[in-house]
Design an enzyme around this catalytic site. Structure first.
Site, PDB file in Angstrom:
ATOM      1  N   LYS A 161       3.368  -6.235  -4.042  1.00 45.08           N
ATOM      2  CA  LYS A 161       3.568  -5.447  -2.817  1.00 45.08           C
ATOM      3  C   LYS A 161       2.237  -4.889  -2.339  1.00 45.08           C
ATOM      4  O   LYS A 161       1.276  -4.740  -3.094  1.00 45.08           O
ATOM      5  CB  LYS A 161       4.564  -4.305  -3.036  1.00 45.08           C
ATOM      6  CG  LYS A 161       4.146  -3.263  -4.081  1.00 45.08           C
ATOM      7  CD  LYS A 161       3.247  -2.144  -3.561  1.00 45.08           C
ATOM      8  CE  LYS A 161       2.975  -1.099  -4.611  1.00 45.08           C
ATOM      9  NZ  LYS A 161       1.863  -0.168  -4.250  1.00 45.08           N
ATOM     10  N   ASP A 203       8.277   2.413  -8.067  1.00 40.64           N
ATOM     11  CA  ASP A 203       8.131   1.174  -7.301  1.00 40.64           C
ATOM     12  C   ASP A 203       9.157   0.115  -7.679  1.00 40.64           C
ATOM     13  O   ASP A 203       9.316  -0.879  -6.968  1.00 40.64           O
ATOM     14  CB  ASP A 203       6.728   0.578  -7.495  1.00 40.64           C
ATOM     15  CG  ASP A 203       5.644   1.354  -6.775  1.00 40.64           C
ATOM     16  OD1 ASP A 203       5.971   2.109  -5.834  1.00 40.64           O
ATOM     17  OD2 ASP A 203       4.462   1.211  -7.154  1.00 40.64           O
TER      18      ASP A 203
END
Length: 307
Positions: free
Chosen positions: A13, A143
Site C-alpha cells: 500500500k 494496517d
C-alpha cells in the site's frame, strides 16, 4: 478432500494522505489516512506438515532482509489468533515469498498477516464471517484490515476503521526504496517531539483529495499528496528530502513518503512517464532500488489451492 496447501496473494500500500493527531494518553494517535493498494505483491502459502510438527515459517524472495522466521512474524501471530479462536491444532508450514519492501512504510508485515488470515480461513474451512475477519485483523495491526480489502479506502481512528473510496481509472506510481528501513515507533516519536506537547490539531477528512480520486484526476491528486510523518522521516534520513525534490524536478506529478518511510512514492501521468522517472532516479545514486507499479488493486485473495 482435505486441502494440502493454499496460496494467497496480497498487495503493498501507499498512503496518499496521512494526517496524525496528537498523542493520546494510551500512547496512540488518531489518524485520517487514505490508502491505495498497489501492484507489488507478497505470496503467502500454508501447507500441511507432519502430525506434531507444529508451525514453521520460511521466507524467500527479493525482500527478505530483517524478516523474522519465527513467532515474531505477524503471519505466525495471525495463525495463533485463528487457531486459538477456533480451537485448531496447527501442524503447518507457512512460506512467505516477499516482494514488498520491509520496514518501508508499505505495510509488508501487515500484508502478510492479512494474507495468512485469508489462507487459514480457506485451509481449515473455517468459514469466518467477513466482519469477524476484519475484527481479528485489527487486533494484529492498524494496517491489516485494509490489506484484506485493498482498493482505495479512508481509514480513521487508528487507521483501521475503513470506508471504501471511489476511484476512476488507474494511477501510475514510481517508488524509491531502501534496504534499511525506518522504525515506525521512532518516526511517530520524532513527529511528537517536532510538534511539541502543545500540539492539539485533530486530523480532518481530505475532501479535495477524495474528489480527485473520484474524478481520476492524477495531476490534482499529485498536488494533494500529504503525510504528517514526512518531516520526521526526512529529519531522520535527510537524503529523502533530496530524493523527493529530484523526483519532482524529473517530472513527477507529486511526491510523498509512504507511511513512516523511507519509501518515496511518486505519482506520474502514465506508463511512459514512469519509465522516464525510473531512469532518472536510478541515475541519481540517491536510492537503493526503484520500482514501477500501479493502483488500486485487490486486497488479499486466494490464487491457488492444492488438494
Amino acid at each position: 478432500m482435505p486441502v494440502k496447501s493454499v496460496t494467497v496473494r496480497v498487495p503493498a500500500k501507499v498512503n496518499l494522505q496521512l494526517s496524525v493527531g496528537p498523542k493520546e494518553p494510551d500512547g496512540y494517535h488518531n489518524l485520517v489516512s487514505v490508502f491505495q493498494a498497489i501492484s507489488i505483491f507478497d505470496d503467502v502459502t500454508i501447507k500441511l506438515s507432519e502430525p506434531g510438527a507444529g508451525l514453521s515459517i520460511s521466507i524467500s524472495g527479493d525482500q527478505t532482509h530483517g524478516v523474522p522466521a519465527d513467532a515474531n512474524n505477524l503471519a505466525a501471530k495471525a495463525v495463533a489468533l485463528i487457531s486459538k479462536e477456533y480451537d485448531l491444532t496447527v501442524d503447518a508450514h507457512i512460506e512467505i515469498k516477499k516482494s514488498i519492501p520491509v520496514a518501508g512504510g508499505m505495510a509488508g508485515g501487515s500484508a502478510d498477516a492479512a494474507a495468512t488470515l485469508v489462507a487459514c480461513d480457506a485451509y481449515w474451512h473455517a468459514g469466518i464471517p467477513r466482519d469477524q475477519l476484519d475484527a481479528m485483523a485489527a487486533t494484529l495491526g492498524s494496517d491489516v484490515p485494509f490489506m484484506l480489502h485493498g482498493g482505495c479506502a479512508l481509514g480513521i481512528a487508528r487507521g483501521d476503521v475503513l470506508s471504501p473510496v471511489m476511484t476512476r481509472g488507474s494511477f501510475h506510481w514510481v517508488l524509491a526504496t531502501y534496504v534499511d528501513g525506518l522504525s515506525t515507533a521512532e518516526i511517530y516519536e520524532k513527529t511528537d517531539q517536532m510538534r511539541g506537547f502543545e500540539f492539539d490539531e485533530m486530523p480532518e477528512v481530505p475532501t479535495e483529495l477524495l474528489s480527485a480520486l473520484a474524478r481520476g484526476d492524477a495531476p490534482a491528486l499529485g498536488r494533494l499528496l500529504h503525510n504528517d510523518l514526512q518531516s520526521a522521516a526526512i529529519a531522520a534520513r535527510p537524503t529523502l528530502g533530496r530524493v523527493l525534490e529530484h523526483g519532482i524536478d524529473s517530472g513527477a506529478l507529486g511526491a510523498v513518503i509512504s507511511g513512516s518511510g523511507p519509501t518515496c512514492a511518486f505519482l506520474v501521468r502514465d506508463e511512459s512517464s514512469a519509465i522516464d522517472l525510473v531512469v532518472a532516479l536510478k541515475a541519481s545514486g540517491l536510492v537503493d532500488d526503484v520500482l514501477r507499479t500501479h493502483g488500486p488493486v485487490h486486497g488479499a485473495r486466494v490464487i491457488s489451492t492444492s488438494r
